[in-house]
Scaffold this motif. Structure first.
Motif, short mmCIF file in Angstrom:
data_model
loop_
_atom_site.label_atom_id
_atom_site.label_comp_id
_atom_site.label_asym_id
_atom_site.label_seq_id
_atom_site.Cartn_x
_atom_site.Cartn_y
_atom_site.Cartn_z
N MET A 50 0.82 -1.14 -0.05
CA MET A 50 -0.04 0.18 -0.05
C MET A 50 0.81 1.18 -0.09
N ASP A 51 0.29 2.26 -0.91
CA ASP A 51 1.19 3.60 -0.76
C ASP A 51 0.97 4.26 0.65
N PRO A 52 2.15 4.25 1.21
CA PRO A 52 2.02 5.04 2.50
C PRO A 52 1.46 6.33 2.53
N ASN A 53 1.63 7.12 1.31
CA ASN A 53 0.87 8.44 1.17
C ASN A 53 -0.28 8.30 1.35
N GLU A 54 -1.07 7.63 0.54
CA GLU A 54 -2.59 7.30 0.50
C GLU A 54 -3.13 6.89 1.73
N MET A 55 -2.27 5.87 2.35
CA MET A 55 -2.84 5.52 3.93
C MET A 55 -2.75 6.64 4.81
N THR A 56 -1.83 7.64 4.69
CA THR A 56 -1.71 8.81 5.58
C THR A 56 -2.73 9.69 5.45
N ARG A 57 -3.02 9.78 4.12
CA ARG A 57 -4.21 10.72 3.73
C ARG A 57 -5.63 10.48 4.19
N GLN A 58 -5.73 8.88 4.08
CA GLN A 58 -7.09 8.30 4.43
C GLN A 58 -7.22 8.71 6.14
N LEU A 59 -5.99 8.43 6.86
CA LEU A 59 -6.03 8.46 8.11
C LEU A 59 -6.54 10.10 8.47
N VAL A 60 -5.82 11.01 7.90
CA VAL A 60 -6.03 12.37 8.24
C VAL A 60 -7.42 12.81 8.06
N GLN A 61 -8.05 12.06 6.70
CA GLN A 61 -9.56 12.54 6.49
C GLN A 61 -10.47 12.12 7.57
N PHE A 62 -10.18 10.87 8.13
CA PHE A 62 -10.93 10.26 8.97
C PHE A 62 -10.75 11.00 10.35
N ALA A 63 -9.77 11.49 10.72
CA ALA A 63 -9.43 12.26 11.71
C ALA A 63 -10.07 13.43 11.60
N GLY A 64 -10.07 14.15 10.64
CA GLY A 64 -10.47 15.63 10.36
C GLY A 64 -12.23 15.45 10.77
N VAL A 65 -12.68 14.42 10.20
CA VAL A 65 -14.11 14.34 10.19
C VAL A 65 -14.61 14.08 11.59
N GLU A 66 -13.68 13.15 12.42
CA GLU A 66 -14.17 12.93 13.75
C GLU A 66 -14.05 14.30 14.56
N GLN A 67 -13.03 15.06 14.29
CA GLN A 67 -12.94 16.25 15.03
C GLN A 67 -14.17 17.25 14.69
N GLN A 68 -14.72 17.22 13.29
CA GLN A 68 -15.78 17.90 12.99
C GLN A 68 -16.98 17.54 13.70
N ILE A 69 -17.19 16.25 14.05
CA ILE A 69 -18.31 15.69 14.68
C ILE A 69 -18.36 16.11 15.96
N THR A 70 -17.08 15.93 16.75
CA THR A 70 -16.93 16.45 17.93
C THR A 70 -17.35 18.05 18.14
#
Length: 223
Positions: A50-70
């Motif tokens: 797996m492309d580590p950059n793609e994995m990092t991007r997905q993690l950042v996206q999920f973390a950002g959405v979690e923060q917005q929900i909070t």
């Protein structure tokens, strides 16, 4: 003191509950995503990792959405607290005459009062009162002066019959000295009889007329 305060009805609490549910669901999805991600990393093809950059991007996206929900949940909590404060602040208004923005008159005890603006471009105002079916039941002509003018309706229709207390639509048609039409807006005076939180907002009751609390424009003279 007459009137009622109701803080248990409405969608404010429901909205907060829905926000909390949404946050829980997203948290579960986030954990599922991490489980799938770690499983994929354990079983990925070494020749096609797996492309580590793609994995990092997905993690950042999920973390950002979690923060917005909070953040949204906390804002909903603040809104609920503010609405509770508005309910408390409205308590002294019960039984008082208040002035509100509305396109309906509140006929209470056989009397409704409309406040018209001082004369400006408009020098005369035509008033029409309509029933629930949209029928024109009363008309009047009022000359505007240097100060706001109050027009009272005793509930009598064009035939002289008394209409029951309730909320009645009204329309205004301003006219200049030359007779040209010009827009005019008025405010409604009525006695506050209750306040409630409903559909996610605080509402003020003037008999059968209900308006959003932010439509309150002041206290009218008298008690």
């Amino acid at each position: 003191m007459s009137g009622a305060i109701n803080g248990t009805t409405g969608a404010g609490g429901g909205a907060a509950a829905r926000g909390a549910t949404s946050g829980t669901g997203l948290g579960a999805d986030f954990n599922t995503f991490l489980t799938l991600l770690t499983t994929q990393l354990r079983h990925q093809d070494p020749t096609n990792a797996m492309d580590p950059n793609e994995m990092t991007r997905q993690l950042v996206q999920f973390a950002g959405v979690e923060q917005q929900i909070t953040t949204n949940n906390r804002l909903q909590t603040l809104i609920s607290v503010q609405q509770g404060s508005q309910l408390v602040a409205a308590a002294p208004l019960m039984g008082r005459m208040v002035e509100v923005e509305s396109d309906h008159l509140s006929l209470q005890g056989g009397q409704a009062v409309l406040r018209l603006p001082p004369a400006g471009e408009a020098r005369r105002v035509g008033i029409g009162v309509l029933d629930a079916q949209g029928n024109l039941i009363r008309t009047a002509q009022v000359d505007l002066g240097a100060v706001p003018t109050e027009w009272s309706w005793d509930g009598a229709d064009a035939s002289g019959a008394r209409r029951p207390d309730g909320a009645y639509t009204y329309v205004l048609a301003g006219a200049t000295l030359e007779g040209s039409r010009v827009a005019v807006t008025g405010t409604v005076l009525g006695r506050a009889t209750g306040v409630e939180r409903r559909d996610g907002e605080v509402r003020l009751n003037l008999g059968a007329l209900t308006v959003s609390f932010d439509k309150l424009r002041g206290l009218a003279g008298g008690s």
